[in-house]
Design a protein around this motif. Structure first.
Motif, PDB file in Angstrom:
ATOM      1  N   GLY A 273      25.063  69.205  91.850  1.00  0.00           N
ATOM      2  CA  GLY A 273      24.792  70.632  91.775  1.00  0.00           C
ATOM      3  C   GLY A 273      26.047  71.455  91.977  1.00  0.00           C
ATOM      4  N   VAL A 274      25.867  72.768  91.948  1.00  0.00           N
ATOM      5  CA  VAL A 274      26.968  73.715  92.091  1.00  0.00           C
ATOM      6  C   VAL A 274      26.808  74.435  93.437  1.00  0.00           C
ATOM      7  N   VAL A 275      27.846  74.346  94.282  1.00  0.00           N
ATOM      8  CA  VAL A 275      27.854  75.018  95.582  1.00  0.00           C
ATOM      9  C   VAL A 275      28.767  76.239  95.482  1.00  0.00           C
ATOM     10  N   THR A 276      28.240  77.406  95.880  1.00  0.00           N
ATOM     11  CA  THR A 276      28.993  78.656  95.819  1.00  0.00           C
ATOM     12  C   THR A 276      29.228  79.187  97.225  1.00  0.00           C
ATOM     13  N   PHE A 277      30.512  79.454  97.550  1.00  0.00           N
ATOM     14  CA  PHE A 277      30.903  79.998  98.845  1.00  0.00           C
ATOM     15  C   PHE A 277      31.285  81.471  98.643  1.00  0.00           C
ATOM     16  N   SER A 288      31.632  71.771  92.211  1.00  0.00           N
ATOM     17  CA  SER A 288      30.629  70.763  91.862  1.00  0.00           C
ATOM     18  C   SER A 288      30.581  69.726  92.973  1.00  0.00           C
ATOM     19  N   ARG A 289      29.345  69.359  93.373  1.00  0.00           N
ATOM     20  CA  ARG A 289      29.205  68.428  94.502  1.00  0.00           C
ATOM     21  C   ARG A 289      28.024  67.506  94.242  1.00  0.00           C
ATOM     22  N   VAL A 310      36.548  71.764  91.536  1.00  0.00           N
ATOM     23  CA  VAL A 310      36.391  73.216  91.626  1.00  0.00           C
ATOM     24  C   VAL A 310      36.030  73.730  90.233  1.00  0.00           C
ATOM     25  N   LEU A 311      34.913  74.438  90.160  1.00  0.00           N
ATOM     26  CA  LEU A 311      34.473  75.014  88.885  1.00  0.00           C
ATOM     27  C   LEU A 311      35.021  76.422  88.684  1.00  0.00           C
TER      28      LEU A 311
END
Length: 315
Positions: A273-277, A288-289, A310-311
């Motif tokens: 999935g995609v993790v957004t900080f 992406s993780r 890093v996306l």
């Protein structure tokens, strides 16, 4: 009880708890839905546990009176589920949500109602009335009908004669066994191929995937809200070093999206999935993780996790 009755039972219990002054805490509600779900609603448990932690559910419980019978609120709760769970699960959850909001049970189609009736009483079968033959016209029509009947009698007589001739032939004798095995021995030959085991039911596979996705989403919700105790309940020992609460405290918000299955081994479901900080100054970074979730435990545990790439750099 059916899905609508499950929602009604949950509504009664939640309202009774609120009258006694008990707070509508998400963790307590997750335990409550687990107590009420029967064997037939096991596939709905991940969706119910996810639902009670959503802002939409908190908004519904905070209204006066709580859980009002508002179709707009029903739509909002449905939208929360549609973004995570399959159409099959969401269709069943529609009945649960209607019971939770004291809305009428969804109308059942005539085909479904007839299927339920047959399931309840499989012996009673109502045959459709046979069509009434049209009266034959007089005159030439009568002659044609008599001719047709005469032809049918001739065909039937010919068939009867052929059957009598064939039945005068001697019957074939049964073949004798070539081995000394007794007559009742029905053992299969040694080279018989054993039937393959059926694969897991699609509903169970989908329920495991839904459970894994809901666990990852819940973990990042807890991390974003600074709820370290709740987050630790979703992390196995092998992944604890990947989710340090002190690291996540530097962000204003953290979320995960676009979760999809990339592998499976028994009860272990691998996701990506995609993790957004989101930083306090409004800038954000997306990565992406990957995750490995053990769905055999209760709750499901994230046993491994790793950074991919890093996306979108911080901007």
């Amino acid at each position: 009880m059916n899905d609508h009755q499950l929602g009604t039972a949950l509504r009664r219990q939640v309202l009774a708890d609120l009258e006694r002054g008990l707070a509508s805490d998400g963790r307590r509600l997750q335990a409550l839905v687990g107590d009420y779900c029967g064997d037939s609603q096991g596939a709905l448990l991940p969706a119910l546990k996810y639902l009670v932690m959503t802002p939409a559910c908190g908004h519904a419980l905070g209204q006066q009176p709580p859980l009002p019978a508002d179709p707009r609120l029903l739509l909002r709760l449905q939208q929360e589920l549609n973004s995570v769970f399959t159409p099959t699960i969401c269709a069943r959850m529609d009945a649960v949500l209607r019971g939770l909001l004291a809305l009428p049970e969804p109308a059942q189609s005539p085909e479904a109602a007839n299927a339920d009736a047959v399931a309840e009483d499989p012996v009673t079968v109502v045959a459709a009335p046979a069509p009434v033959a049209a009266a034959a016209p007089s005159g030439q029509g009568l002659v044609a009908a008599l001719g047709f009947l005469a032809g049918m009698l001739a065909v039937g007589l010919a068939g009867l004669i052929a059957w009598l001739v064939l039945n005068r032939q001697p019957l074939p004798q049964p073949t004798q066994p070539t081995t000394g095995a007794p007559a009742g021995n029905t053992a299969a030959p040694s080279d018989a191929v054993a039937p393959e085991l059926a694969p897991p039911a699609p509903d169970l596979q989908q329920a495991a995937l839904d459970n894994a996705i809901a666990t990852v989403r819940q973990l990042y919700s807890d991390l974003s809200n600074g709820n370290g105790a709740a987050a630790r309940q979703l992390i196995g020992g092998g992944a604890a070093d990947q989710f340090d609460l002190a690291f996540f405290s530097q962000f204003q918000r953290v979320g995960v999206s676009d979760l999809r299955e990339i592998g499976r081994s028994g009860a272990l479901v691998s996701l990506q999935g995609v993790v957004t900080f989101v930083y306090p100054d409004g800038t954000s970074q997306s990565e992406s993780r990957s995750f490995v979730v053990d769905t055999a435990t209760q709750p499901a545990l994230i046993t491994a996790s790793g950074f991919n790439q890093v996306l979108k750099a911080r901007q």
